[in-house]
Design an enzyme around this catalytic site. Structure first.
Site, PDB file in Angstrom:
ATOM      1  N   LYS A 112       0.817  -1.218   0.000  1.00 50.68           N
ATOM      2  CA  LYS A 112       0.000   0.000   0.000  1.00 50.68           C
ATOM      3  C   LYS A 112       0.849   1.266   0.000  1.00 50.68           C
ATOM      4  O   LYS A 112       0.402   2.315  -0.453  1.00 50.68           O
ATOM      5  CB  LYS A 112      -0.936  -0.026   1.187  1.00 50.68           C
ATOM      6  CG  LYS A 112      -1.735  -1.346   1.214  1.00 50.68           C
ATOM      7  CD  LYS A 112      -3.143  -1.207   1.445  1.00 50.68           C
ATOM      8  CE  LYS A 112      -4.022  -2.392   1.188  1.00 50.68           C
ATOM      9  NZ  LYS A 112      -3.709  -3.676   1.781  1.00 50.68           N
TER      10      LYS A 112
HETATM   11  C1  LIG Z   1      -4.365  -4.803   1.303  1.00 55.30           C
HETATM   12  C2  LIG Z   1      -3.633  -6.083   1.205  1.00 55.30           C
HETATM   13  C3  LIG Z   1      -4.055  -7.105   0.346  1.00 55.30           C
HETATM   14  C4  LIG Z   1      -5.314  -6.990  -0.483  1.00 55.30           C
HETATM   15  O1  LIG Z   1      -5.204  -6.010  -1.487  1.00 55.30           O
HETATM   16  P1  LIG Z   1      -6.530  -5.461  -2.189  1.00 55.30           P
HETATM   17  O2  LIG Z   1      -6.081  -4.324  -3.036  1.00 55.30           O
HETATM   18  O3  LIG Z   1      -7.423  -5.010  -1.073  1.00 55.30           O
HETATM   19  O4  LIG Z   1      -7.112  -6.577  -2.965  1.00 55.30           O
HETATM   20  C5  LIG Z   1      -3.268  -8.238   0.244  1.00 55.30           C
HETATM   21  N1  LIG Z   1      -2.155  -8.393   0.991  1.00 55.30           N
HETATM   22  C6  LIG Z   1      -1.737  -7.432   1.846  1.00 55.30           C
HETATM   23  C7  LIG Z   1      -0.517  -7.668   2.645  1.00 55.30           C
HETATM   24  C8  LIG Z   1      -2.455  -6.249   1.975  1.00 55.30           C
HETATM   25  O5  LIG Z   1      -2.022  -5.297   2.812  1.00 55.30           O
END
Ligand SMILES: *Cc1c(COP(=O)(O)O)cnc(C)c1O
Length: 464
Positions: A112
């Protein structure tokens, strides 16, 4: 670039307004009116660029009219300067035809950061230009919250309220949020699940009077700019492995469908991506949809991969919009029925279109531990539970594919040390810059799962 809502009735907006709006006024999500297409020659010219330079080039057509390319390049250079690896998003080969892209070298050790570091700077730029303040409200199943807090801490024009489901995020995830000591950061532990948190956020966004009163903005992947910031690494990985002359497939640990939708965006821009493998844990609504064509929400069950403990994947609506030939009214009717009944059967032809590109996969906790152990035994690599599900999906989903598959490693193993240690006997260490995380004091408030209480809390804090 202009953006339209998936529900068809909200105003068509430019990038700046989409950035600040988050959710569209008709309850839909914004998508580009048309995807910019790059030629094979255009893609080849991007291959030698550094990660930040590539980010600026990929984002430029989407942000046109908001900031010029030089300003964007400066923001991107700044956003990726402090990542813990010189390549920003390094690729590692795990097996014949199987690659892993490490998306955990940002400040909070999950993918993110790659979008939020740039989104935070875009907020600053646009709010500064307009002389405005904003109240960011977000729900997190663990990693969005810390990445948003890290990207927005100490910024003058933004107050940040992050909701997390109490007791359902890992200790590292919680501490990364609650130990940030900045006056504009407010952590709220909600008595409920991630979907409850997400519903609270949606309820406040749909209260238009309140939304205007406090200037609500979103950092969840309902915000288009999040998806945009993620397209970059798909392009990066594909070019590194031979695109546009060669196909490259991806396997993506999926929760809200924001990450994998960015892969769809990279394909719409012209990259030869023949398959996107959508990897789920036991909360497998998307895998069941891809098998049977019907979306059926069930209760969320906690798993070893909490950031994927989601039943209502908000970004899936962006894909459905295209599968519905961009008929926002038809989609609005169906999504409203889905929210009411928890069930939606998608017309066969629409389902088939989605299945041409997307494959589903699910793995339970025992399978996740087994994949972590297998990879460690075979390669010496430690991976977190989310990434392990992606790797297992890549192994399973390559049938009929004669191209490399890249699985996206979405979190650093040290974010989930207990699961990794249980599977391998080795406890992954936090990088040095986070080594004192367990000693820092925490700041968090509890709140019932109640929209009125949340509204009151935000009013109170913003007034100060
Ligand atoms: C947020 C997240 C996901 C899922 O991603 P999306 O964009 O919500 O599908 C998967 N793995 C980790 C470690 C995350 O932080």
């Amino acid at each position: 670039m202009r953006y339209v809502s998936t529900r068809g009735t909200a105003s068509v907006l430019g990038f700046e307004d989409v950035l600040l709006a988050g959710l569209a006024r008709d309850g839909g999500l914004y998508v580009p009116e048309e995807w910019p297409r790059l030629s094979a020659g255009d893609f080849k010219a991007l291959a030698p660029l550094s990660y930040p330079a590539l980010a600026a080039r990929i984002m430029a057509p989407f942000t046109a009219g908001c900031l010029d390319e030089d300003a964007l390049a400066t923001l991107c250079a700044d956003a990726y300067a402090d990542f813990g690896h010189p390549a920003v998003a390094p690729l590692k080969q795990l097996d014949d035809g199987l690659w892993m892209m490490e998306l955990f070298h940002g400040p909070t050790l999950a993918f993110k950061d790659y979008a939020l570091q740039i989104v935070g700077r875009l907020f600053d730029h646009v709010l500064g230009k307009r002389g405005r303040r904003m109240t960011v409200l977000g729900a997190t199943s663990g990693d969005t919250g810390s990445a948003a807090i890290e990207a927005l801490r100490g910024r003058d024009a933004v107050d940040v309220f992050i909701l997390h489901p109490e007791g359902r995020v890992s200790e590292v995830q919680r501490r990364q949020m609650t130990t940030v000591d900045a006056p504009n950061i407010h952590n709220i532990a909600v008595e409920g699940t991630f979907d409850d948190c997400q519903d609270l956020v949606k309820a406040l966004f749909n209260d238009h009077a309140f939304r205007d009163e406090v200037g609500l903005g979103a950092v969840n992947s309902i915000n288009w700019a999040r998806v945009l910031g993620q397209i970059v690494y798909y392009v990066r990985a594909a070019l590194a492995l031979g695109a546009p002359d060669r196909d490259v497939a991806f396997a993506v640990p999926t929760g809200n469908f924001g990450n994998i939708f960015a892969g769809y965006g990279a394909r719409e821009m012209g990259l030869p991506i023949p398959r996107l493998i959508c990897a789920s844990n036991r909360n497998d609504i998307l895998a069941r949809f891809l098998e049977g064509g019907s979306l059926e929400a069930r209760a969320v069950e906690p798993s070893l991969s909490p950031s994927m403990d989601i039943q209502i994947s908000s970004n899936f609506e962006r894909l459905l919009f295209d599968a519905y030939d961009r008929d926002g009214q038809a989609l609005d009717a169906d999504m409203t029925a889905f929210r009411r009944d928890g069930r939606l059967s998608v017309e066969r032809s629409r389902w088939h279109r989605i299945r041409e590109l997307f494959a589903g996969f699910r793995l339970d906790d025992a399978g996740t531990r087994a994949e972590i152990a297998r990879l460690y035994a075979e390669t010496g690599e430690l991976v977190d539970p989310h990434s392990a599900i992606g790797i297992a999906a890549a192994r399973a989903g390559t049938e009929g594919l004669a191209c490399p598959v890249v699985c996206l490693a979405t979190a650093h193993p040290a974010k989930f040390p207990d699961a990794v240690e249980k599977a391998t006997g080795r406890r992954p260490a936090l990088p040095d810059r986070l080594a004192d995380l367990y000693d820092r004091p925490e700041r968090v408030e509890r709140l019932a799962n109640d929209a009125d209480a949340l509204r009151a809390r935000i009013r109170d804090m913003v007034a100060k």
